[in-house]
Design a protein around this motif. Structure first.
Motif, short mmCIF file in Angstrom:
data_model
loop_
_atom_site.label_atom_id
_atom_site.label_comp_id
_atom_site.label_asym_id
_atom_site.label_seq_id
_atom_site.Cartn_x
_atom_site.Cartn_y
_atom_site.Cartn_z
N ALA A 300 0.83 -1.20 0.00
CA ALA A 300 0.00 0.00 0.00
C ALA A 300 0.87 1.25 0.00
O ALA A 300 0.62 2.21 -0.74
CB ALA A 300 -0.93 0.00 1.21
N GLY A 301 1.92 1.24 0.83
CA GLY A 301 2.83 2.38 0.90
C GLY A 301 3.52 2.64 -0.43
O GLY A 301 3.69 3.79 -0.85
N MET A 302 3.91 1.59 -1.13
CA MET A 302 4.58 1.75 -2.42
C MET A 302 3.65 2.38 -3.45
O MET A 302 4.08 3.20 -4.27
CB MET A 302 5.06 0.38 -2.92
N LEU A 303 2.37 2.01 -3.41
CA LEU A 303 1.41 2.54 -4.38
C LEU A 303 1.04 4.00 -4.10
O LEU A 303 0.57 4.72 -4.99
CB LEU A 303 0.15 1.68 -4.41
N ILE A 304 1.26 4.45 -2.86
CA ILE A 304 0.99 5.85 -2.51
C ILE A 304 2.19 6.75 -2.85
O ILE A 304 2.06 7.97 -2.94
CB ILE A 304 0.62 5.97 -1.01
N MET A 305 3.35 6.15 -3.07
CA MET A 305 4.57 6.91 -3.34
C MET A 305 4.45 7.94 -4.47
O MET A 305 5.01 9.04 -4.37
CB MET A 305 5.74 5.97 -3.63
N PRO A 306 3.73 7.64 -5.57
CA PRO A 306 3.62 8.64 -6.64
C PRO A 306 3.01 9.96 -6.21
O PRO A 306 3.16 10.97 -6.90
CB PRO A 306 2.73 7.94 -7.68
N LEU A 307 2.35 9.98 -5.07
CA LEU A 307 1.77 11.21 -4.56
C LEU A 307 2.83 12.14 -3.98
O LEU A 307 2.59 13.35 -3.83
CB LEU A 307 0.71 10.89 -3.50
N SER A 308 3.99 11.61 -3.67
CA SER A 308 5.03 12.42 -3.02
C SER A 308 6.30 12.57 -3.85
O SER A 308 6.90 13.65 -3.87
CB SER A 308 5.38 11.82 -1.65
N VAL A 309 6.75 11.53 -4.54
CA VAL A 309 8.05 11.54 -5.20
C VAL A 309 8.20 12.68 -6.21
O VAL A 309 9.23 13.38 -6.20
CB VAL A 309 8.34 10.17 -5.86
N PRO A 310 7.24 12.92 -7.11
CA PRO A 310 7.43 14.01 -8.08
C PRO A 310 7.64 15.38 -7.44
O PRO A 310 8.28 16.25 -8.04
CB PRO A 310 6.12 13.99 -8.89
N GLN A 311 7.14 15.55 -6.22
CA GLN A 311 7.26 16.85 -5.57
C GLN A 311 8.69 17.15 -5.13
O GLN A 311 9.03 18.32 -4.89
CB GLN A 311 6.31 16.92 -4.37
#
Length: 481
Positions: A300-311
């Motif tokens: 679940a944590g890995m799938l939420i990562m795109p919400l933060s990494v680009p920033q």
């Protein structure tokens, strides 16, 4: 006093790292709540207080902290908060009961408030206007990344090292920040003779505590129960008293004169609606991935990562664009994309579709990088520099109340589809939904939540357009005159 180039960026590194860590710790326990409950043998209600306790104390101390910084100087308040936060973080890691963990989370939230509320005034006073958007962009985005990355980091750490590791992991970095702040930060002019508005502190503090506790227990006790309604009534009376006091006291805690500045006033309204919408996302995504799809905390944590990494890349760039193109244009364009992508997320199904989830999250992350730094710059640069501590405290208080309401919004909408007893388990991420009807209702309510988030962003967009048009008219009037 002019600050050297290297010292200026060293200060930014320190306050930005602190902003990242304090926001990370506000959400890192969300995905690890089942393990914490199991390890300490605590109930769901107690477990949820571990999450909300931090937000409650953080919200209560933000406004007094900004006021104290104006009176006593930013450096001592920043360092005091950082030391309190570090010590309480260690004690969170060694807590042996739910009660002690909640107490240390309350102290942790208070320490975070002292540091966060003084970080932004430090940046505003350190950087010239032509670099302010870039600096605020880095700092503001780091906080959002920390908030979003909390569940990701929590899932990875808990899977490998247990729940206590989510607290211990930040301690070495916090010690580095304490040393760095002591060496590079410079104190501001102080006004020791200025009296502290204790009547405002008490009425505001108790009123906000009553409101936040009511929002926290409403789901468990019932929104129409006597304790919940009693707390809401107490909150209204205390906060009304606070407003009356602030309008008549000589040195107000909440400086209503700042509302004379249009950009500041409209900016706070945008921030409030924006935070309710944006900070609903990590909780909604965690519920969808763990409870509806029954994924592990790690996955679940890995799938939420795109919400933060680009920033990490786009946050500083968004700040630079605000400096060059104007913050109002960036606010409007970023929020427009956020609204569209929120509606796009409102079509999730009972089976995981990685493209349908990840692509909108990446775009949302980029759009937030464009809008968020510009909001921070627009709001905080609208206030006079001598009031920037109070302005920052008011800004972060509104932000935190919006963040707390985001959780309440998610819960209320989910409760419209499934029973409150199931909602508690869903939020805590424990158990699986074997009943297909319940699972379907949960997914429906999650999708409806995303549509409500989109509507909140549309409200922000309308306010942003008003702010942009008003500023353009003011500029035209100045040119003509």
């Amino acid at each position: 006093m002019t600050i050297s180039h290297s010292r200026k960026w060293s200060i930014l590194i320190v306050v930005t790292l602190v902003g990242f860590i304090t926001n990370l710790d506000s959400t890192i326990v969300v995905i690890g709540l089942p393990k914490i409950m199991e390890g300490l043998n605590i109930t769901i209600v107690t477990g949820l207080l571990v999450i909300t306790g931090y937000i409650i104390s953080n919200s209560v101390f933000l406004l007094p902290a900004g006021n104290l910084a104006d009176k006593l100087g930013t450096k001592p308040i920043f360092l005091l908060g950082l030391i309190i936060f570090t010590v309480s973080t260690i004690f969170c890691g060694i807590a042996n009961s739910g009660f002690t963990l909640i107490i240390f989370r309350l102290i942790q939230g208070a320490g975070a408030a002292l540091s966060v509320s003084t970080a932004t005034p430090t940046i505003v006073r350190t950087f010239p206007k032509e670099q302010l958007g870039f600096a605020l962009g880095i700092n503001a985005t780091s906080g959002v990344i920390g908030f979003v990355a909390g569940p990701v980091a929590g899932g990875a750490l808990i899977s490998q090292f247990g729940w206590r590791s989510i607290f211990f992991i930040t301690v070495p970095f916090l010690i580095i920040c304490i040393v760095g702040a002591f060496l590079v930060m410079e104190n501001t002019d102080v006004n020791i003779k200025s009296k502290i508005d204790w009547s405002g502190v008490l009425s505001f503090g108790f009123g906000l505590v009553a409101l936040m506790i009511a929002l926290s227990i409403g789901q468990s006790f019932g929104w129409l129960s006597v304790p919940t309604i009693g707390l809401f009534i107490a909150a209204v009376l205390l906060l009304s008293t606070f407003i009356i006091i602030e309008l008549h006291v000589e040195n107000p805690l909440f400086d209503f004169s700042l509302f004379l500045y249009r950009s500041y006033k409209i900016g706070l309204l945008i921030t409030f609606s924006y935070c309710i919408a944006y900070f609903s996302l990590p909780l909604l995504l965690t519920i969808y991935l763990q409870s509806a799809l029954n994924l592990s905390p790690m996955n679940a944590g890995m799938l939420i990562m795109p919400l933060s990494v680009p920033q990490l890349i786009m946050g500083p760039l968004g700040g630079k664009l605000a400096d060059r193109l104007g913050e109002e244009k960036m606010i409007v364009s970023g929020i427009a994309v956020l609204a569209v992508m929120s509606f796009a997320l409102g079509k999730l199904g009972p089976k995981l579709s990685i493209p349908a989830l990840v692509i909108p999250l990446i775009i949302i992350s980029i759009a937030n990088s464009i809008a968020w730094p510009s909001m921070a710059k627009s709001i905080l640069s609208a206030a006079p520099k001598e009031n920037v501590g109070s302005a920052s405290g008011m800004y972060y208080t509104v932000l935190n109340v919006g963040r707390a309401l985001s959780q309440t919004l998610v819960i209320l909408i989910i409760e419209s589809s499934i029973s409150p007893s199931v909602v508690s388990k869903v939020i805590a991420g424990i158990g699986s939904l074997s009943n297909s009807n319940v699972k379907g209702n949960l997914i429906y309510s999650i999708n409806f939540n995303f549509k409500v988030i989109g509507a909140l962003f549309i409200i922000c967009l309308i306010l942003g357009l008003y702010l942009m048009i008003s500023k353009e008219k003011s500029n035209e009037a100045e040119i003509i005159s």
